[in-house]
Scaffold this motif. Structure first.
Motif, PDB file in Angstrom:
ATOM      1  N   GLU A  22       0.828  -1.205   0.000  1.00 10.90           N
ATOM      2  CA  GLU A  22       0.000   0.000   0.000  1.00 10.90           C
ATOM      3  C   GLU A  22       0.866   1.261   0.000  1.00 10.90           C
ATOM      4  O   GLU A  22       0.520   2.267  -0.643  1.00 10.90           O
ATOM      5  CB  GLU A  22      -0.921   0.000   1.218  1.00 10.90           C
ATOM      6  N   SER A  23       1.977   1.206   0.694  1.00  6.61           N
ATOM      7  CA  SER A  23       2.871   2.369   0.757  1.00  6.61           C
ATOM      8  C   SER A  23       3.494   2.690  -0.595  1.00  6.61           C
ATOM      9  O   SER A  23       3.737   3.850  -0.925  1.00  6.61           O
ATOM     10  CB  SER A  23       3.983   2.117   1.785  1.00  6.61           C
ATOM     11  N   LEU A  24       3.739   1.639  -1.393  1.00  7.44           N
ATOM     12  CA  LEU A  24       4.468   1.807  -2.650  1.00  7.44           C
ATOM     13  C   LEU A  24       3.577   1.846  -3.889  1.00  7.44           C
ATOM     14  O   LEU A  24       4.076   2.051  -5.001  1.00  7.44           O
ATOM     15  CB  LEU A  24       5.460   0.645  -2.823  1.00  7.44           C
ATOM     16  N   LYS A  25       2.269   1.674  -3.721  1.00  5.20           N
ATOM     17  CA  LYS A  25       1.404   1.398  -4.879  1.00  5.20           C
ATOM     18  C   LYS A  25       1.389   2.510  -5.928  1.00  5.20           C
ATOM     19  O   LYS A  25       1.128   2.243  -7.098  1.00  5.20           O
ATOM     20  CB  LYS A  25      -0.015   1.077  -4.423  1.00  5.20           C
ATOM     21  N   ASP A  26       1.661   3.745  -5.539  1.00  9.98           N
ATOM     22  CA  ASP A  26       1.668   4.832  -6.519  1.00  9.98           C
ATOM     23  C   ASP A  26       3.064   5.151  -7.032  1.00  9.98           C
ATOM     24  O   ASP A  26       3.240   6.068  -7.847  1.00  9.98           O
ATOM     25  CB  ASP A  26       1.067   6.098  -5.886  1.00  9.98           C
ATOM     26  N   GLN A  27       4.064   4.390  -6.545  1.00  9.18           N
ATOM     27  CA  GLN A  27       5.455   4.716  -6.865  1.00  9.18           C
ATOM     28  C   GLN A  27       6.153   3.672  -7.728  1.00  9.18           C
ATOM     29  O   GLN A  27       7.038   4.009  -8.505  1.00  9.18           O
ATOM     30  CB  GLN A  27       6.254   4.882  -5.561  1.00  9.18           C
ATOM     31  N   VAL A  28       5.778   2.395  -7.563  1.00  9.99           N
ATOM     32  CA  VAL A  28       6.484   1.311  -8.254  1.00  9.99           C
ATOM     33  C   VAL A  28       5.499   0.279  -8.796  1.00  9.99           C
ATOM     34  O   VAL A  28       4.349   0.215  -8.361  1.00  9.99           O
ATOM     35  CB  VAL A  28       7.488   0.608  -7.298  1.00  9.99           C
ATOM     36  N   LEU A  29       5.979  -0.535  -9.742  1.00  5.64           N
ATOM     37  CA  LEU A  29       5.205  -1.691 -10.210  1.00  5.64           C
ATOM     38  C   LEU A  29       5.457  -2.847  -9.244  1.00  5.64           C
ATOM     39  O   LEU A  29       6.607  -3.104  -8.870  1.00  5.64           O
ATOM     40  CB  LEU A  29       5.636  -2.083 -11.614  1.00  5.64           C
ATOM     41  N   GLN A  30       4.393  -3.591  -8.882  1.00  7.71           N
ATOM     42  CA  GLN A  30       4.534  -4.605  -7.848  1.00  7.71           C
ATOM     43  C   GLN A  30       3.825  -5.909  -8.206  1.00  7.71           C
ATOM     44  O   GLN A  30       2.801  -5.907  -8.886  1.00  7.71           O
ATOM     45  CB  GLN A  30       3.944  -4.094  -6.520  1.00  7.71           C
ATOM     46  N   LYS A  31       4.407  -6.997  -7.725  1.00  5.08           N
ATOM     47  CA  LYS A  31       3.776  -8.312  -7.758  1.00  5.08           C
ATOM     48  C   LYS A  31       4.039  -8.990  -6.424  1.00  5.08           C
ATOM     49  O   LYS A  31       4.992  -8.640  -5.714  1.00  5.08           O
ATOM     50  CB  LYS A  31       4.334  -9.185  -8.886  1.00  5.08           C
ATOM     51  N   VAL A  32       3.208  -9.984  -6.111  1.00  3.20           N
ATOM     52  CA  VAL A  32       3.371 -10.750  -4.880  1.00  3.20           C
ATOM     53  C   VAL A  32       3.351 -12.226  -5.219  1.00  3.20           C
ATOM     54  O   VAL A  32       2.517 -12.682  -6.014  1.00  3.20           O
ATOM     55  CB  VAL A  32       2.229 -10.447  -3.870  1.00  3.20           C
ATOM     56  N   ILE A  33       4.267 -12.994  -4.647  1.00  2.47           N
ATOM     57  CA  ILE A  33       4.207 -14.451  -4.716  1.00  2.47           C
ATOM     58  C   ILE A  33       4.193 -14.982  -3.287  1.00  2.47           C
ATOM     59  O   ILE A  33       4.963 -14.510  -2.435  1.00  2.47           O
ATOM     60  CB  ILE A  33       5.370 -15.063  -5.528  1.00  2.47           C
ATOM     61  N   CYS A  34       3.308 -15.925  -3.023  1.00  2.83           N
ATOM     62  CA  CYS A  34       3.153 -16.444  -1.670  1.00  2.83           C
ATOM     63  C   CYS A  34       2.563 -17.850  -1.738  1.00  2.83           C
ATOM     64  O   CYS A  34       2.396 -18.414  -2.819  1.00  2.83           O
ATOM     65  CB  CYS A  34       2.248 -15.522  -0.842  1.00  2.83           C
ATOM     66  N   PHE A  35       2.225 -18.404  -0.595  1.00  2.00           N
ATOM     67  CA  PHE A  35       1.568 -19.700  -0.547  1.00  2.00           C
ATOM     68  C   PHE A  35       0.053 -19.528  -0.617  1.00  2.00           C
ATOM     69  O   PHE A  35      -0.496 -18.526  -0.158  1.00  2.00           O
ATOM     70  CB  PHE A  35       1.928 -20.443   0.745  1.00  2.00           C
ATOM     71  N   SER A  36      -0.605 -20.540  -1.164  1.00  2.00           N
ATOM     72  CA  SER A  36      -2.068 -20.585  -1.211  1.00  2.00           C
ATOM     73  C   SER A  36      -2.611 -21.120   0.109  1.00  2.00           C
ATOM     74  O   SER A  36      -1.888 -21.754   0.888  1.00  2.00           O
ATOM     75  CB  SER A  36      -2.525 -21.481  -2.372  1.00  2.00           C
ATOM     76  N   GLU A  37      -3.904 -20.879   0.352  1.00  2.00           N
ATOM     77  CA  GLU A  37      -4.546 -21.393   1.555  1.00  2.00           C
ATOM     78  C   GLU A  37      -4.881 -22.871   1.422  1.00  2.00           C
ATOM     79  O   GLU A  37      -5.270 -23.525   2.388  1.00  2.00           O
ATOM     80  CB  GLU A  37      -5.836 -20.612   1.852  1.00  2.00           C
ATOM     81  N   ASP A  38      -4.739 -23.428   0.200  1.00  2.00           N
ATOM     82  CA  ASP A  38      -5.039 -24.840  -0.021  1.00  2.00           C
ATOM     83  C   ASP A  38      -4.084 -25.396  -1.078  1.00  2.00           C
ATOM     84  O   ASP A  38      -3.051 -24.788  -1.371  1.00  2.00           O
ATOM     85  CB  ASP A  38      -6.508 -25.028  -0.444  1.00  2.00           C
ATOM     86  N   LYS A  39      -4.414 -26.523  -1.674  1.00  2.00           N
ATOM     87  CA  LYS A  39      -3.519 -27.192  -2.621  1.00  2.00           C
ATOM     88  C   LYS A  39      -3.544 -26.581  -4.015  1.00  2.00           C
ATOM     89  O   LYS A  39      -2.718 -26.927  -4.860  1.00  2.00           O
ATOM     90  CB  LYS A  39      -3.883 -28.680  -2.705  1.00  2.00           C
ATOM     91  N   LYS A  40      -4.469 -25.683  -4.254  1.00  2.00           N
ATOM     92  CA  LYS A  40      -4.632 -25.125  -5.600  1.00  2.00           C
ATOM     93  C   LYS A  40      -3.825 -23.839  -5.771  1.00  2.00           C
ATOM     94  O   LYS A  40      -3.872 -22.942  -4.926  1.00  2.00           O
ATOM     95  CB  LYS A  40      -6.107 -24.832  -5.864  1.00  2.00           C
ATOM     96  N   THR A  41      -3.066 -23.753  -6.877  1.00  2.00           N
ATOM     97  CA  THR A  41      -2.360 -22.515  -7.208  1.00  2.00           C
ATOM     98  C   THR A  41      -3.340 -21.527  -7.815  1.00  2.00           C
ATOM     99  O   THR A  41      -4.119 -21.881  -8.707  1.00  2.00           O
ATOM    100  CB  THR A  41      -1.207 -22.791  -8.183  1.00  2.00           C
TER     101      THR A  41
END
Length: 374
Positions: free
Chosen positions: A27-46
């Protein structure tokens, strides 16, 4: 435009300290840089999602081992993002040993620079911590910068001692919108006060696990008279054991898991916040900062290397006593209970400390200042 890849354990709507901090950074960077997030899923599905206008890849989890998520798709997804998005910086939230294994393998071939947001040492799983000691050292060696949430934690961590020249302190922040005092909150708080007329209200909230130290709060209650009412919110694996310990103490009530409106009502209605955490598993103490935001003093234990004693300053915004000393904890609670002027003085200082250091606006300014210097 600068491109940043965020690597937390999980992400919204998953709730947790690391996840909240990652979202606050986004949220702090959303107007300043391009962003992506990679993390774990809550279940077995990507899953491939857009959350608050940010691309988020959630890798399916096969199973959890010693609190660590294991994913067969993570390496492939990370490799693809590094190739297609080609980020300038990767913000890796530590600890996350499974993910760090792949980062160290893949980052060698890329121009992406590493920023490590160091939340905590691996404390609970000591064998895991020992096994990944070399991995942690390699990660910190490769990092351009290391961000810690408090100077106390950064100075006491064995893993960080050789990397002090890389460290920047950016404290975590509260969510002021979630802590808003609505009419509903005011009504509930007034009802709590009316139910406890003539009592000094002590409130505590947190997962019922060992490091939260709630057993010492219950022990401390034995040294307090009946002018106190102690309320404990939350739940966890120790709930039944805590209730058994407190069964003959009518000063203590268990509230279970409560919603945000009820939480804010208790924050508003209480007189003293009890925060009896005992180990560095409590790396910062966001609920402590939340309680202080409502202009109440807190009682804490001294925790070597934890940010708790950075958030709440002894004899200024609260009282800090010897770790695991229930009698001393009770004495500090009683000191506040007997002196309303002291409560108000420390409570006002607590509110000011949060406003000066732990709000989202302050966090955003710290993040933007840090990024501008890269």
């Amino acid at each position: 435009m600068l491109k940043v890849l965020h690597v937390p354990n999980y992400y919204k709507p998953h709730i947790g300290g690391i996840e909240q901090t990652c979202h606050d950074i986004v949220e702090s960077l959303k107007d300043q840089v391009l962003q992506k997030v990679i993390c774990f899923s809550e279940d077995k599905k990507t899953k491939y999602q857009i959350i608050d206008d940010i691309d988020v890849v959630k890798c399916g989890v096969w199973k959890k081992m010693m609190s660590q998520s294991i994913s067969f798709s993570y390496k492939k997804e990370l490799k693809k993002i590094l190739k297609d998005f080609n980020p300038d910086y990767m913000i890796v939230h530590f600890p996350n040993p499974f993910v760090i294994h792949y980062i160290l393998k893949l980052i060698k071939r890329k121009r992406t620079k590493l920023l490590v947001w160091y939340h905590a040492d691996i404390v609970k799983q000591k064998i895991v911590g020992w096994f990944f000691k070399g991995q942690t050292k390699r990660l910190l060696s490769k990092a351009e910068h290391i961000i810690c949430t408090s100077p106390l934690y950064s100075e006491a961590s064995d893993s960080l001692k050789k990397f002090q020249d890389k460290i920047t302190i950016i404290p975590s922040c509260i969510n002021e919108e979630r802590l808003r005092i609505t009419e509903e909150v005011k009504v509930k708080a007034e009802a709590i006060r009316n139910d406890n007329l003539g009592k000094t209200i002590i409130f505590a909230v947190g997962r019922h696990v060992e490091y939260k130290g709630l057993t010492y709060l219950i022990e401390a209650s034995k040294y307090l008279n009946d002018s106190y009412a102690i309320y404990i919110a939350g739940q966890g694996p120790m709930t039944e054991a805590l209730k058994k310990q407190a069964k003959d103490d009518f000063k203590i009530s268990f509230l279970g898991k409560i919603d945000d409106v009820s939480l804010n009502a208790w924050y508003l209605a209480m007189d003293i916040y009890a925060f009896p955490s005992i180990t560095k598993n409590e790396a910062f103490g966001l609920s402590l900062a939340e309680a202080m935001y409502f202009a109440h003093p807190a009682v804490t234990f001294t925790i070597l290397g934890s940010g708790v004693n950075y958030v709440c300053l002894n004899k200024e915004t609260g009282l800090e006593v010897e770790n695991k000393n229930a009698k001393a904890f009770a004495k500090a609670l009683n000191q506040f209970g007997l002196d309303a002027t002291l409560r108000n003085e420390y409570g006002a200082a607590a509110r000011k400390r949060v406003e000066d250091n732990f709000t989202f606006d302050k966090f955003k300014l710290n993040v933007l200042t840090f990024i501008s210097k890269l």
